[in-house]
Design an enzyme around this catalytic site. Structure first.
Site, short mmCIF file in Angstrom:
data_model
loop_
_atom_site.label_atom_id
_atom_site.label_comp_id
_atom_site.label_asym_id
_atom_site.label_seq_id
_atom_site.Cartn_x
_atom_site.Cartn_y
_atom_site.Cartn_z
N LYS A 183 59.77 16.60 -42.92
CA LYS A 183 58.63 16.45 -43.84
C LYS A 183 57.64 17.54 -43.48
O LYS A 183 57.06 17.54 -42.41
CB LYS A 183 58.01 15.06 -43.65
N GLY A 235 51.26 17.35 -34.66
CA GLY A 235 50.05 17.33 -35.49
C GLY A 235 48.86 16.86 -34.69
O GLY A 235 48.83 16.98 -33.46
N SER A 236 47.89 16.30 -35.39
CA SER A 236 46.64 15.91 -34.76
C SER A 236 46.78 14.57 -34.03
O SER A 236 47.69 13.78 -34.32
CB SER A 236 45.55 15.80 -35.82
N THR A 239 46.49 11.41 -36.46
CA THR A 239 47.71 11.09 -37.19
C THR A 239 48.82 10.67 -36.23
O THR A 239 49.59 9.76 -36.53
CB THR A 239 48.16 12.29 -38.05
N GLU A 257 53.79 15.75 -30.26
CA GLU A 257 53.17 16.98 -29.77
C GLU A 257 51.81 17.04 -30.43
O GLU A 257 51.71 17.29 -31.63
CB GLU A 257 54.01 18.21 -30.19
N CYS A 291 47.63 24.55 -30.93
CA CYS A 291 47.42 23.37 -30.10
C CYS A 291 47.19 23.79 -28.65
O CYS A 291 46.49 23.14 -27.90
CB CYS A 291 48.62 22.45 -30.20
N GLU A 388 38.58 19.34 -29.60
CA GLU A 388 39.46 20.40 -30.11
C GLU A 388 38.87 20.93 -31.42
O GLU A 388 38.69 20.19 -32.38
CB GLU A 388 40.86 19.84 -30.38
P1 NAD Z 1 47.88 16.40 -39.22
O1 NAD Z 1 47.98 15.38 -38.18
O2 NAD Z 1 46.80 16.31 -40.21
O3 NAD Z 1 49.23 16.49 -40.07
C1 NAD Z 1 50.47 16.66 -39.47
C2 NAD Z 1 51.56 16.13 -40.39
O4 NAD Z 1 51.47 14.71 -40.50
C3 NAD Z 1 51.50 16.66 -41.81
O5 NAD Z 1 52.81 16.94 -42.25
C4 NAD Z 1 50.90 15.49 -42.58
O6 NAD Z 1 51.25 15.47 -43.94
C5 NAD Z 1 51.52 14.31 -41.87
N1 NAD Z 1 50.81 13.04 -42.01
C6 NAD Z 1 49.53 12.82 -42.40
N2 NAD Z 1 49.24 11.50 -42.33
C7 NAD Z 1 50.35 10.87 -41.89
C8 NAD Z 1 50.67 9.51 -41.58
N3 NAD Z 1 49.78 8.52 -41.71
N4 NAD Z 1 51.91 9.22 -41.14
C9 NAD Z 1 52.82 10.21 -40.95
N5 NAD Z 1 52.59 11.51 -41.22
C10 NAD Z 1 51.36 11.84 -41.69
O7 NAD Z 1 47.81 17.76 -38.41
P2 NAD Z 1 47.49 19.20 -38.96
O8 NAD Z 1 46.02 19.25 -39.30
O9 NAD Z 1 48.47 19.57 -39.99
O10 NAD Z 1 47.76 20.11 -37.66
C11 NAD Z 1 46.76 20.41 -36.72
C12 NAD Z 1 46.92 19.58 -35.46
O11 NAD Z 1 48.24 19.70 -34.93
C13 NAD Z 1 46.01 19.99 -34.33
O12 NAD Z 1 45.39 18.88 -33.76
C14 NAD Z 1 46.94 20.63 -33.31
O13 NAD Z 1 46.48 20.60 -32.01
C15 NAD Z 1 48.21 19.91 -33.53
N6 NAD Z 1 49.36 20.71 -33.12
C16 NAD Z 1 50.01 20.40 -31.94
C17 NAD Z 1 51.08 21.16 -31.51
C18 NAD Z 1 51.78 20.85 -30.20
O14 NAD Z 1 52.87 21.34 -29.98
N7 NAD Z 1 51.23 20.04 -29.34
C19 NAD Z 1 51.51 22.22 -32.27
C20 NAD Z 1 50.86 22.51 -33.46
C21 NAD Z 1 49.78 21.73 -33.87
#
Ligand code: NAD
Length: 486
Positions: A183, A235-236, A239, A257, A291, A388
């Site tokens: 996804k 992601g964040s 989430t 992650e 990240c 962050e």
């Molecule tokens: P996000 O959490 O907003 O979204 C990530 C993904 O989750 C997207 O595909 C989104 O559509 C999906 N999503 C949203 N709501 C959801 C739900 N309720 N259930 C399941 N999936 C859902 O993150 P973002 O803003 O796209 O990315 C930025 C964040 O990602 C930053 O906090 C960053 O630190 C983190 N990040 C971490 C790493 C790592 O390896 N640790 C790498 C890259 C980014």
């Protein structure tokens, strides 16, 4: 075979080996963050699309598991080659859709290729390593240890390194013998569709890799799809917590992650030029949307003044702008994230922080530009120090000893990464040992190899990607026990 332009396409879902339009009500726009203008849009996938893709992944699983690891390795090599063949197009797409400078877009492509090639090599030897024999009970019994694929895996990724975060999940999942539903992020809906094109091109069996382009609705559906037996999320933290909670209802294994507020420690004996290179790379690469960004600089008081002077000069010299005009640092990829960074710049002003570079949002062509920003002597209670930001914003502080540097570095709810710059390797190693982080760089910018480990301690996540650890995230151990055969 169908051929798709990476940009103009009405088919946003690759499921069961065929392309189709998402059934969601809305459309997803691909926006150029350097101009704020949409250059493509495509139909969003919804929960039904996810269910269907998961059912395809489940149907394909027994065959893929039985295919043998050498055959799977061949397909992974096909992905590496398919990416390489599309290099020009994918670099240009990432420059447009993410605002990445050309060199950085190229690094992403190389990282994704290296990841598929690495897991192809690892897959090659998997079958031969099965049934590792263990003697039990003084020879009364023997055991055979097998690593089995967990099953169809749900992979959820963010927008900051679209080709890379997905490669880090697809390659080990498929190597292990799992099938997958990916996804992608609604903010960057185009890049990973290339993986569907490549799957088709190399004749990957239908259903082994499925891609659903969609937003939160599709993400939530991933965590609920009965056919998925493992969820891997990047992601964040907010989430990530929602994903963990949703998956907990079914007690499925989950890898996360998440975010970070990583520290870079510079000791008094450090080489200033090297320190500047590591600090700038750690916070201005990808406009700080990493990240692993080392967004907190902890410097020995003895060299604070000359280091910050050189660093501020380097930050001011970075050409920020549209990557197609040769910029060294591009815009913030999404409008929402840009507004979030602006909010932090406002908070810094309200707190009266000492800004020694940037602190502004240059108004250029409607793009999401933020100047490389450095705040000096930031109080450790400030939001700029603790939260962050996910932008090109560095907070600095000074300390009087290595012990104090470590205490300050580790006083964070995150524990993803860290960097140490020092003229004395043994000293740097002691600091690296003391850092609560999954990845530490000594005297180098943030190189990431596919055979290293990636992931964090504390709230930065659960599990590790890359290396054999990334593979084991998609495997379960089976132990077969039998009486000794005479
Ligand atoms: P996000 O959490 O907003 O979204 C990530 C993904 O989750 C997207 O595909 C989104 O559509 C999906 N999503 C949203 N709501 C959801 C739900 N309720 N259930 C399941 N999936 C859902 O993150 P973002 O803003 O796209 O990315 C930025 C964040 O990602 C930053 O906090 C960053 O630190 C983190 N990040 C971490 C790493 C790592 O390896 N640790 C790498 C890259 C980014």
């Amino acid at each position: 075979m169908t051929h798709h332009s990476p940009i103009q396409r009405e088919t946003s879902i690759y499921s069961g080996g065929t392309w189709k339009a998402g059934r969601g009500t809305g459309r997803l726009a691909a926006v150029d963050p350097s101009t704020g203008r949409a250059f493509a849009d495509l139909p969003a996938g919804n929960a039904e699309d996810v269910q269907e893709a998961a059912a395809h992944a489940a149907a394909a699983f027994p065959g893929w598991k039985a295919a043998g690891s050498a055959r799977r390795a061949g397909f992974l090599r096909g992905f590496a080659e398919g990416l390489s063949r599309r290099r020009g197009v994918l670099v240009a797409l990432q420059m447009r859709a993410n605002g990445k400078p050309e060199a950085e877009a190229g690094i992403d492509l190389d990282d994704a290729v290296a990841c598929f090639a690495y897991y192809a090599d690892l897959a090659e030897g998997l079958d031969a390593a099965q049934d590792a024999r263990v003697a039990h009970g003084g020879g009364a019994h023997f055991g055979l240890v097998r690593r089995e694929p967990l099953g169809p895996a749900g992979l959820i990724v963010p927008w900051n390194f679209p080709l890379v975060t997905s490669a880090w999940k697809i390659a080990p999942a498929l190597a292990a013998g799992c099938t997958a539903v990916l996804k992608t992020s609604e903010m960057t809906p185009l890049a990973e569709l290339a993986y569907g094109d490549i799957a088709e091109e190399i004749g990957l069996p239908p259903g082994v890799l499925n891609i659903v382009t969609g937003g939160a609705e599709a993400g939530i559906a991933m965590t609920r799809a009965p056919d998925l037996r493992k969820i891997s999320f990047t992601g964040s933290n907010m989430t990530g917590a929602a994903v963990m909670k949703a998956v907990a209802a079914r007690c499925l294994p989950v890898s996360l992650e998440l975010g970070g507020k990583s520290a870079i420690i510079v000791t008094a004996d450090a080489d200033i030029d090297q320190a500047v290179e590591c600090i700038a790379g750690g916070i201005f690469f990808n406009a700080g949307q990493m990240c692993s960004a080392t967004s907190r600089l902890i410097v020995d008081r003895a060299i604070e003044a000359p280091l910050l002077e050189a660093l501020a000069e380097a930050a001011r010299a970075i050409v920020t702008g549209n990557p197609f005009d040769g910029a060294e640092m591009g815009p913030i990829t999404t409008r929402a994230q840009y507004l979030k960074v602006l909010d932090y710049l406002g908070a810094a002003r309200a707190e009266g922080l000492d800004c020694i570079a940037g602190g502004t949002a240059p108004d250029m062509d409607g793009g999401n530009f933020i100047a490389p920003t450095i705040y000096r002597g930031v109080p450790r209670s400030s939001r700029i120090w603790t939260e962050e930001i996910f932008g090109p914003v560095l907070a600095t502080t000074s300390v009087g000893s290595d012990a104090e540097a470590l205490a300050v570095a580790n006083a964070s709810e995150f524990g993803l990464a860290g960097t140490v710059v020092s003229g004395d390797w043994e000293r740097a190693k002691r600091l690296a040992d003391g850092l609560e982080a999954g990845q530490v760089w000594i005297n180098t910018p943030q190189a990431v190899y596919p055979d290293s480990a990636w992931g964090g301690f504390k709230q930065s996540g659960i599990g590790r990607e890359l290396g054999p650890w990334g593979l084991s995230g998609y495997q379960g151990i089976k132990h077969i026990l039998s009486p000794a055969i005479s």
